[in-house]
Design an enzyme around this catalytic site. Structure first.
Site, short mmCIF file in Angstrom:
data_model
loop_
_atom_site.label_atom_id
_atom_site.label_comp_id
_atom_site.label_asym_id
_atom_site.label_seq_id
_atom_site.Cartn_x
_atom_site.Cartn_y
_atom_site.Cartn_z
N ASN A 194 25.33 3.91 0.27
CA ASN A 194 24.44 3.31 1.28
C ASN A 194 23.99 1.88 0.94
O ASN A 194 23.52 1.16 1.81
CB ASN A 194 23.20 4.19 1.53
CG ASN A 194 23.49 5.41 2.35
OD1 ASN A 194 22.79 6.42 2.25
ND2 ASN A 194 24.52 5.35 3.18
N ASP B 60 22.22 13.22 9.24
CA ASP B 60 23.06 12.15 9.78
C ASP B 60 22.76 11.93 11.27
O ASP B 60 22.40 12.87 11.98
CB ASP B 60 24.53 12.53 9.58
CG ASP B 60 25.46 11.34 9.72
OD1 ASP B 60 24.97 10.20 9.77
OD2 ASP B 60 26.68 11.55 9.79
C1 FPP Z 1 21.94 8.83 8.08
O1 FPP Z 1 21.94 8.39 9.41
C2 FPP Z 1 20.59 8.73 7.51
C3 FPP Z 1 20.23 8.04 6.40
C4 FPP Z 1 21.20 7.26 5.61
C5 FPP Z 1 18.82 7.97 5.93
C6 FPP Z 1 18.09 9.28 5.98
C7 FPP Z 1 16.67 9.05 5.62
C8 FPP Z 1 15.61 9.59 6.26
C9 FPP Z 1 15.72 10.53 7.39
C10 FPP Z 1 14.24 9.25 5.77
C11 FPP Z 1 13.82 10.29 4.75
C12 FPP Z 1 12.50 9.96 4.17
C13 FPP Z 1 12.10 10.34 2.93
C14 FPP Z 1 10.75 9.97 2.46
C15 FPP Z 1 12.95 11.10 1.99
P1 FPP Z 1 22.82 7.12 9.78
O2 FPP Z 1 21.98 5.91 9.64
O3 FPP Z 1 24.09 7.13 8.98
O4 FPP Z 1 23.13 7.40 11.30
P2 FPP Z 1 24.46 6.99 12.09
O5 FPP Z 1 25.58 7.78 11.47
O6 FPP Z 1 24.15 7.43 13.48
O7 FPP Z 1 24.62 5.51 11.95
#
Ligand code: FPP
Length: 255
Positions: free
Chosen positions: A83, A35
């Site tokens: 998501n 996250d």
């Molecule tokens: C949460 O941060 C993250 C995600 C929803 C996506 C996670 C995906 C990756 C790190 C890529 C992985 C790649 C592969 C190939 C599996 P957020 O966007 O909710 O952050 P925020 O809470 O700060 O808005």
């Protein structure tokens, strides 16, 4: 002329297990809620998707680190069933990112002896991504290094409901009776069949919740929350998480 000083990349600094971690007490399975990508990007005045891109680099190094340090299973939450409610551009970016990374990293996963699994409702993913996932899982299925599980279009409640539906169908068909339904039997109908439950759950960016991730499997898991945003979660941070884990007393409900 003296060579210029260049700092070692983090993965070189922690290339092997840090000496004060006990190799006999390492978790067999680490789960991660990655996250904070969006906040990481915003802090730098970048579009949110750049956080996901940087987060992918973090993930690649964590996987290498599990291999280097002898942790046999890593499961990450890449895309939840919730998501889909994000802006369409971000959803499309993430799905395309998964597909591209899979294509680019497959040879490296083979070299590292990684067995790749995807869990979640994969039928609702774009066809090209679903095909890439199938290809990658088939190609890596006999690898015996780290088992790397990516939860995509995954929801813990939906996983349990689906397991119950399938068990109910078996009962209806007379394959077993209601009193044969046990926790062990139910586990065989979960996506994570065959994997040990996670010993350690890491959640980055400070949020204190499990967000519908591995609801059944986390029953006795040790939880470690760090304020560090996912793209900044490096080997040193992982080392801190493992140190904290090794200091926990695990009782599994006993005294
Ligand atoms: C949460 O941060 C993250 C995600 C929803 C996506 C996670 C995906 C990756 C790190 C890529 C992985 C790649 C592969 C190939 C599996 P957020 O966007 O909710 O952050 P925020 O809470 O700060 O808005």
């Amino acid at each position: 002329m003296a060579p210029e000083f260049t700092p070692l990349p983090t993965y070189k600094k922690f290339a092997t297990l840090p000496p004060n971690l006990d190799p006999a007490k390492l978790p067999r399975h680490v789960a991660v809620i990655m996250d904070g990508n969006g906040r990481w990007a915003r802090q730098r005045g970048l579009p949110r998707v750049m956080g996901h891109r940087q987060g992918t680099e973090t993930l690649k190094d964590l996987l290498r680190c599990c291999k280097d340090w002898g942790i046999p299973a890593l499961t990450v939450y890449a895309f939840s069933t919730e998501n889909w409610q994000r802006p369409k551009e971000e959803v499309n970016f993430l799905l395309l990112l998964f597909e591209n990374v899979l294509g680019q990293e497959l040879a490296e996963l083979m070299r590292q002896d990684v067995r790749l699994q995807f869990i979640g409702n994969l039928v609702d993913l774009p066809a090209s991504l679903a095909e890439q996932i199938q290809r990658s899982m088939t190609l890596t299925q006999n690898n015996r290094g780290v088992t790397f599980t990516v939860a995509t279009n995954y929801g813990g409640r939906q996983e349990i409901v689906q397991a119950c539906q399938r068990i109910a169908m078996e009962v209806q068909c007379g394959h077993f009776s209601v009193d044969e339904i046990t926790a062990e039997l139910l586990e065989r109908y979960l996506y994570t069949r065959g994997l040990p439950d996670p010993d350690l759950l890491i959640r980055t960016s400070g949020e204190m919740r499990v967000s519908n991730f591995l609801l059944w499997q986390l029953a006795y898991t040790e939880i470690y929350v760090t304020p560090t945003l996912w793209p900044d979660f490096d080997r040193e941070e992982f080392y801190r998480a493992l140190l904290a884990y090794q200091q926990r007393e695990r009782r599994f409900g006993k005294i």
